[in-house]
Write a protein that holds these residues in place. Structure first.
Motif, PDB file in Angstrom:
ATOM      1  N   THR A  35      -1.886  12.171   5.782  1.00 23.20           N
ATOM      2  CA  THR A  35      -2.516  11.005   5.168  1.00 23.20           C
ATOM      3  C   THR A  35      -2.138  10.903   3.699  1.00 23.20           C
ATOM      4  O   THR A  35      -1.855   9.808   3.177  1.00 23.20           O
ATOM      5  CB  THR A  35      -4.048  11.094   5.316  1.00 23.20           C
ATOM      6  OG1 THR A  35      -4.388  11.122   6.699  1.00 23.20           O
ATOM      7  CG2 THR A  35      -4.727   9.917   4.646  1.00 23.20           C
ATOM      8  N   VAL A  38       1.430   9.590   3.383  1.00 20.55           N
ATOM      9  CA  VAL A  38       1.484   8.142   3.563  1.00 20.55           C
ATOM     10  C   VAL A  38       1.088   7.432   2.269  1.00 20.55           C
ATOM     11  O   VAL A  38       1.770   6.485   1.817  1.00 20.55           O
ATOM     12  CB  VAL A  38       0.566   7.696   4.721  1.00 20.55           C
ATOM     13  CG1 VAL A  38       0.393   6.188   4.723  1.00 20.55           C
ATOM     14  CG2 VAL A  38       1.135   8.152   6.051  1.00 20.55           C
ATOM     15  N   LYS A  39       0.006   7.859   1.656  1.00 20.96           N
ATOM     16  CA  LYS A  39      -0.465   7.214   0.426  1.00 20.96           C
ATOM     17  C   LYS A  39       0.559   7.342  -0.691  1.00 20.96           C
ATOM     18  O   LYS A  39       0.848   6.372  -1.418  1.00 20.96           O
ATOM     19  CB  LYS A  39      -1.801   7.828  -0.005  1.00 20.96           C
ATOM     20  CG  LYS A  39      -2.420   7.138  -1.213  1.00 20.96           C
ATOM     21  CD  LYS A  39      -3.778   7.735  -1.566  1.00 20.96           C
ATOM     22  CE  LYS A  39      -4.371   7.029  -2.779  1.00 20.96           C
ATOM     23  NZ  LYS A  39      -5.708   7.612  -3.153  1.00 20.96           N
ATOM     24  N   GLN A  42       3.489   5.005   0.006  1.00 20.24           N
ATOM     25  CA  GLN A  42       3.138   3.613  -0.294  1.00 20.24           C
ATOM     26  C   GLN A  42       3.164   3.334  -1.795  1.00 20.24           C
ATOM     27  O   GLN A  42       3.509   2.235  -2.225  1.00 20.24           O
ATOM     28  CB  GLN A  42       1.756   3.289   0.280  1.00 20.24           C
ATOM     29  CG  GLN A  42       1.708   3.271   1.804  1.00 20.24           C
ATOM     30  CD  GLN A  42       0.289   3.189   2.350  1.00 20.24           C
ATOM     31  OE1 GLN A  42      -0.680   3.515   1.653  1.00 20.24           O
ATOM     32  NE2 GLN A  42       0.148   2.780   3.602  1.00 20.24           N
ATOM     33  N   THR A 148       5.695   4.637   7.709  1.00 15.00           N
ATOM     34  CA  THR A 148       5.342   3.789   6.571  1.00 15.00           C
ATOM     35  C   THR A 148       6.484   2.854   6.183  1.00 15.00           C
ATOM     36  O   THR A 148       6.250   1.712   5.765  1.00 15.00           O
ATOM     37  CB  THR A 148       4.952   4.668   5.363  1.00 15.00           C
ATOM     38  OG1 THR A 148       3.897   5.567   5.755  1.00 15.00           O
ATOM     39  CG2 THR A 148       4.466   3.827   4.198  1.00 15.00           C
ATOM     40  N   ASP A 471      -2.257   6.107   8.717  1.00 21.18           N
ATOM     41  CA  ASP A 471      -3.017   5.496   7.627  1.00 21.18           C
ATOM     42  C   ASP A 471      -4.474   5.340   8.041  1.00 21.18           C
ATOM     43  O   ASP A 471      -4.773   4.687   9.051  1.00 21.18           O
ATOM     44  CB  ASP A 471      -2.413   4.123   7.298  1.00 21.18           C
ATOM     45  CG  ASP A 471      -2.982   3.524   6.011  1.00 21.18           C
ATOM     46  OD1 ASP A 471      -4.078   3.933   5.602  1.00 21.18           O
ATOM     47  OD2 ASP A 471      -2.318   2.647   5.430  1.00 21.18           O
TER      48      ASP A 471
END
Length: 570
Positions: A35, A38-39, A42, A148, A471
Motif C-alpha cells: 500500500t 502504491v502511494k 502515485q 498503478t 489501493d
C-alpha cells in the motif's frame, strides 16, 4: 525466536517451524508495504519506492509468502534443472533462508515445449524452485507499481481482471451505430521471446542486478546450455508482469494523439483493448488505422525490440467480424453479437472426443468424471456472451460422440438396450448420459453428464478501468465484486455460501480473502473424531494451507467468527 516475533523484519538464521508461521501477520506486513509503494508511486517519489521495495524483499514476511506461493501452485511438483522440489514443511522453512540477494545466482531454465492451437510448439522455461521463489518475492514489490502505472484497458495477467472484462469492453466500444466500425487486430511476433533486455533494464522499476541475472540466466535444452540475449522466458512468475509493463504506455500514446472530444462520445475516437500481447484498436476510419495508427504502434514496438506480424495484423470491418479471446465479435444487420468462435468450439469438441476415445474401456461413471470439469469450464468461460444456441449444438455433438462410444462397446446389443443402460430419464429428460461411481465413503452413486445448455447466461459487469487492488480507496469496490462472484459460484451450495458470508469472506487463520482461486476446505472446529457434528455451527471455511496448519498444531485453535450483518442462518 519464533516466526511471529520477527515476521516483519529481516530473516533470522535461527530455524523456524513452517507450521508455526503466523500467516495473518505476514500477509498484513506485506500488504502494508505494498500500500505504501502504491502511494509513493502515485506521488512520483521513486526514492521512497525503492526503499520500500528493499524493505519488502528483505523481510521475513515477504520471503515466507513467496515460498508459500511457489509450493502451493500447480507447478509445485515440477522441478527445474536441479531436480529439487520443496515438498515438506522442513524444506519450505529452509527455503525461506535461501532467499538472499547477496551471492544469488539463478540457474538456467529447463526448456520444454507445449503444443499450440496452430500445431506449432510454444517454448516454456521452467526455473528452479529457488529462482521461482525469488521471482515471487520481487514480484510482491513490483506488481503494485505495475498496477498503478498500467494502461486502463489492459486486462491480461492482472489481479481481479479477466478475459470477460476485455470482451465486455469490446461490446462497449462497438455496440451502437455511432461507435467505431473498423478494427485493427494486432499480433506481436514472438512477444515474450523478443523483448529488448536493454529496454527492460532501463525502464522496469526494480533491483537491476537481480533483473539482469534473470534475463541472462540462459536455458538448458537437450543437455546444452544456451544463452538468452533477448526476451523474458514464458514460465517465469515475473514474465507476465514484465511483458505487461513493456506494452503499457501504448494506450496513453494513442490517447495523446487522439484525445477524447467532448460531446462526441466514442465517435471518431481511437480506442485500445489489450489482453497480454493480444490487442485490438478501433476507429471509424480504415485509412486512420492503416496510415496513422499502425505506424505509431510499429514505432512503439520497435523501441522495445518487438515487431508486428504482417500476416496476422489485419484491419477488419465490424460487419465482417473478428475473433478475440475465443469469442467472435460481429454485427448482424447493425446489431452486435458476441458468440463463441468456431475455432474455439472446434478445439473444445476435439478435446472432448479425445477424452472419449482414450476411455474406450472405462466405465461410464469414470468417463463422466473426466468430461464434466471440461464441459463446466468451457461453458463457464462463455456464459457471459450470446452462447445458448452454441451450447445446444455442442451438447448434441457430445451426445453423438457418446452414442458412438456406447454402440462400439456393445456391438451385439440393440439400441433400446444401450439406451436403457447409459441414457436414463431425469427431470423430464429421457436421454441423460449416466454412470455409477464409488464415492469417498465407499457408497455407489449415480452421476450424470453435465449439459452446457444448463449453464445460465449472465451478463458480466466490467471492472472499472482505474480500479487498483493494492489501493485502499478501492477496497470496498473489490469486496462488492467478490461478493457477487462468490454468490454466483456457491449459489447451489447454500451452506458453504452461508459460512463464507458469516466469515465476511475471510479465512480466520490468516485473515486473507477466500476466493475461487485460493480454494477452501471445510474445517470442523470440534473434530469429528472427538464427537463434533456437521452442523454449520461447528464448521468454518479455511484456506487449504491454513487447514493443514491447524491439523498439524494442536495449540492452534480456530475461533468461530461472529456472523456478518445481514447473514441469515442456512
Amino acid at each position: 525466536m519464533t516466526a511471529e516475533q520477527h515476521a516483519a523484519g529481516a530473516v533470522s538464521h535461527q530455524e523456524v517451524d513452517w507450521q508455526a508461521i503466523d500467516w495473518r501477520t505476514a500477509h498484513k506486513n506485506v500488504s502494508r508495504l505494498q500500500t505504501r509503494i502504491v502511494k509513493a508511486t502515485q506521488e512520483g517519489r521513486w526514492g521512497k519506492v525503492k526503499a520500500l521495495q528493499h524493505l519488502l524483499t528483505h523481510s521475513f514476511s515477504g520471503k515466507a509468502i513467496a515460498v508459500k506461493r511457489v509450493t502451493e501452485n500447480q507447478g509445485k511438483n515440477t522441478p527445474g534443472v536441479d531436480k529439487v522440489a520443496w515438498d515438506s514443511p522442513r524444506k519450505k522453512a529452509a527455503a525461506i533462508y535461501s532467499l538472499r540477494r547477496r551471492g544469488y545466482h539463478p540457474q538456467p531454465l529447463r526448456r520444454i515445449y507445449i503444443p499450440k492451437s496452430n500445431g506449432r510448439k510454444r517454448p516454456l522455461g521452467i526455473p528452479t524452485m529457488r529462482d521461482r521463489a525469488m521471482q515471487a518475492l520481487y514480484l510482491l514489490a513490483l506488481d503494485p507499481i505495475a498496477e498503478t502505472l498500467a494502461d486502463p484497458n489492459s486486462y491480461g495477467f492482472r489481479r481481479e481482471r479477466s478475459t470477460a472484462d476485455a470482451v465486455e469492453q469490446c461490446f462497449t466500444l462497438l455496440a451502437t451505430k455511432n461507435k467505431p466500425q473498423w478494427i485493427l487486430e494486432g499480433d506481436i511476433k514472438a512477444c515474450f521471446d523478443r523483448i529488448s533486455h536493454d529496454w527492460l533494464l532501463a525502464h522496469i522499476p526494480m533491483d537491476k542486478g537481480i533483473l539482469r541475472k534473470w534475463l541472462k540466466a540462459g536455458y538448458i535444452e537437450k543437455n546444452v546450455l544456451r544463452p538468452t540475449e533477448e526476451g523474458t522466458p514464458q514460465g517465469g512468475i515475473c514474465s507476465p508482469v514484465l511483458a505487461n509493463m513493456t506494452l503499457d504506455g501504448l494506450e496513453r500514446r494513442l490517447r495523446e494523439k487522439y484525445p477524447k472530444r467532448p460531446g462526441h462520445g466514442s465517435k471518431g475516437m481511437v480506442n485500445l483493448v489489450r489482453y497480454a500481447d493480444d490487442f485490438l484498436v478501433t476507429s471509424n476510419s480504415k485509412e486512420t488505422l492503416e496510415n496513422e495508427v499502425k505506424p505509431l504502434i510499429e514505432q512503439f514496438m520497435q523501441e522495445r525490440g518487438l515487431e508486428l506480424s504482417r500476416e496476422k495484423t489485419v484491419i477488419t470491418h465490424i460487419e465482417a467480424g473478428f475473433d478475440f479471446l475465443g469469442q467472435n465479435v460481429r454485427k448482424y444487420k447493425g446489431k452486435l453479437l458476441i458468440k463463441p468462435s468456431k475455432k474455439n468450439v472446434t478445439a473444445f469438441l476435439t478435446k472432448i472426443r479425445e477424452i472419449i476415445h482414450e476411455n474406450k474401456q472405462a466405465a461410464a461413471g469414470y468417463l463422466i468424471l473426466q468430461l464434466n470439469p471440461v464441459i463446466r469450464g468451457w461453458a463457464n468461460y462463455h456464459r457471459h456472451v450470446v452462447s445458448k444456441d452454441t451450447f445446444t449444438d455442442v451438447d448434441h455433438a457430445i451426445f453423438e460422440a457418446l452414442w458412438h462410444w456406447a454402440r462400439r462397446r456393445h456391438p451385439n446389443k440393440g439400441k433400446k438396450w444401450i439406451k436403457e443402460k447409459y441414457f436414463l430419464p431425469l427431470e423430464g429428460r429421457k436421454w441423460v448420459f449416466s454412470g455409477r461411481v464409488r464415492g469417498k465413503d465407499g457408497d455407489i452413486r449415480t452421476i450424470q453428464l453435465l449439459r452446457a445448455v444448463d449453464m445460465p447466461i449472465v451478463r458480466h459487469t466490467k471492472i472499472q478501468s482505474a480500479a487498483n487492488p493494492y489501493d485502499p480507496e478501492w477496497e470496498t469496490y473489490f469486496e462488492q465484486r467478490l461478493d457477487l462472484k462468490m454468490a454466483a459460484d456457491l449459489k447451489k451450495k447454500r451452506k458453504l455460501f452461508y459460512l463464507w458470508k458469516e466469515q465476511n469472506g475471510l479465512c480466520p487463520v490468516c485473515d486473507q480473502r477466500i476466493t475461487k482461486l485460493t480454494g477452501w476446505h471445510s474445517h470442523h472446529i470440534m473434530w469429528r473424531v472427538y464427537g463434533g457434528d456437521d452442523r454449520t455451527e461447528n464448521r468454518v471455511l479455511l484456506h487449504p494451507n491454513c487447514h493443514r496448519q491447524v491439523h498439524s498444531r494442536k495449540d492452534l485453535a480456530v475461533v468461530k467468527p461472529r456472523p456478518a450483518r445481514g447473514v441469515r442462518k442456512a
